[in-house]
Design a protein around this motif. Structure first.
Motif, PDB file in Angstrom:
ATOM      1  N   GLU A  25       1.526   4.297  -3.627  1.00 22.06           N
ATOM      2  CA  GLU A  25       0.801   3.062  -3.908  1.00 22.06           C
ATOM      3  C   GLU A  25       1.413   2.296  -5.082  1.00 22.06           C
ATOM      4  O   GLU A  25       1.568   1.078  -5.028  1.00 22.06           O
ATOM      5  N   ALA A  28       4.376   0.307  -3.985  1.00 22.53           N
ATOM      6  CA  ALA A  28       3.997  -0.868  -3.201  1.00 22.53           C
ATOM      7  C   ALA A  28       3.494  -1.987  -4.100  1.00 22.53           C
ATOM      8  O   ALA A  28       3.876  -3.155  -3.936  1.00 22.53           O
ATOM      9  N   VAL A  29       2.661  -1.637  -5.062  1.00 21.35           N
ATOM     10  CA  VAL A  29       2.120  -2.644  -5.980  1.00 21.35           C
ATOM     11  C   VAL A  29       3.239  -3.271  -6.805  1.00 21.35           C
ATOM     12  O   VAL A  29       3.295  -4.494  -6.975  1.00 21.35           O
ATOM     13  N   GLY A  32       4.996  -5.838  -4.938  1.00 19.54           N
ATOM     14  CA  GLY A  32       4.172  -6.954  -4.484  1.00 19.54           C
ATOM     15  C   GLY A  32       3.781  -6.860  -3.022  1.00 19.54           C
ATOM     16  O   GLY A  32       3.463  -7.869  -2.398  1.00 19.54           O
ATOM     17  N   LEU A  33       3.781  -5.652  -2.475  1.00 21.00           N
ATOM     18  CA  LEU A  33       3.428  -5.464  -1.074  1.00 21.00           C
ATOM     19  C   LEU A  33       1.918  -5.298  -0.917  1.00 21.00           C
ATOM     20  O   LEU A  33       1.250  -4.765  -1.801  1.00 21.00           O
ATOM     21  N   ARG A  34       1.426  -5.729   0.193  1.00 21.86           N
ATOM     22  CA  ARG A  34       0.005  -5.590   0.487  1.00 21.86           C
ATOM     23  C   ARG A  34      -0.294  -4.140   0.870  1.00 21.86           C
ATOM     24  O   ARG A  34       0.386  -3.570   1.708  1.00 21.86           O
ATOM     25  N   VAL A  35      -1.310  -3.573   0.274  1.00 22.11           N
ATOM     26  CA  VAL A  35      -1.733  -2.207   0.589  1.00 22.11           C
ATOM     27  C   VAL A  35      -2.902  -2.313   1.571  1.00 22.11           C
ATOM     28  O   VAL A  35      -3.953  -2.840   1.237  1.00 22.11           O
ATOM     29  N   TYR A  36      -2.699  -1.808   2.771  1.00 23.00           N
ATOM     30  CA  TYR A  36      -3.737  -1.859   3.795  1.00 23.00           C
ATOM     31  C   TYR A  36      -4.664  -0.654   3.729  1.00 23.00           C
ATOM     32  O   TYR A  36      -5.828  -0.746   4.094  1.00 23.00           O
ATOM     33  N   GLN A 143     -10.386  -2.682   6.369  1.00 24.67           N
ATOM     34  CA  GLN A 143     -10.039  -3.837   5.537  1.00 24.67           C
ATOM     35  C   GLN A 143     -10.876  -5.060   5.906  1.00 24.67           C
ATOM     36  O   GLN A 143     -11.351  -5.791   5.042  1.00 24.67           O
ATOM     37  N   ARG A 144     -11.084  -5.267   7.200  1.00 17.33           N
ATOM     38  CA  ARG A 144     -11.807  -6.454   7.676  1.00 17.33           C
ATOM     39  C   ARG A 144     -13.311  -6.216   7.814  1.00 17.33           C
ATOM     40  O   ARG A 144     -14.042  -7.127   8.186  1.00 17.33           O
TER      41      ARG A 144
END
Length: 166
Positions: A25, A28-29, A32-36, A143-144
């Motif tokens: 994680e 990824a942060v 700048g990647l989106r963490v799903y 997520q949604r």
């Protein structure tokens, strides 16, 4: 496929692929990647008895127990499960039986029902791609905050629903 239905008819074999980018994680942060989603734990098991097409309850329970021990939380805290869902009599009954037993062992309340689904009801059994598709489905659903539809389950299996929890 009639996944988790009282009248399973087997599975539709198919082929497919899924792409997941897994990384720490923090990496990824930093990029700048989106963490799903975050994978908190995992578990595997082979009971060695029935083989790949005939799962058995002890092997399923062992995999679930290992996964939740690794994750550091219990299944009673989970509101939505993405299951394997073969659409076969033995596969679905074994999976649902193991999950039901584990939930009872952890004191899950029938006042807090959980949803269960399987991507295979939507796309068939696409071998290894089903696992990737299931993980993608679960991550996007969480997520949604959306419970995706699961076609084909007209009469839920006896182990699904309020009667099974009593």
């Amino acid at each position: 496929m009639r996944v988790y239905d009282r009248r399973p008819q087997g599975f539709w074999p198919g082929e497919g692929c899924g792409l997941l980018v897994l990384m720490r994680e923090q990496d990824a942060v930093e990029r700048g990647l989106r963490v799903y989603a975050r994978i908190r734990g995992w578990g595997i098991s082979s009971d060695g008895a029935g083989g790949i097409s005939r799962p058995e309850l002890p092997g399923q329970l062992l995999a679930l127990r290992r996964a939740y021990a690794s994750a550091g939380f219990g299944p009673e805290t989970v509101a939505c499960f993405e299951g394997h869902g073969t659409g076969t009599e033995i596969g679905d009954a074994t999976e649902l039986g193991a999950l039901t037993q584990l939930l009872r062992e952890h004191g899950a309340s029938s006042d807090a029902p959980a949803a269960i689904g399987s991507i295979k009801a939507n796309i068939g059994h696409t071998k290894a791609a089903s696992g990737a598709a299931g993980l993608i489905k679960a991550a996007l659903a969480l997520q949604r905050q959306l419970l995706p539809p699961m076609p084909g389950c007209e009469t839920p299996h006896a182990l699904v629903g309020g009667a099974a929890r009593d």
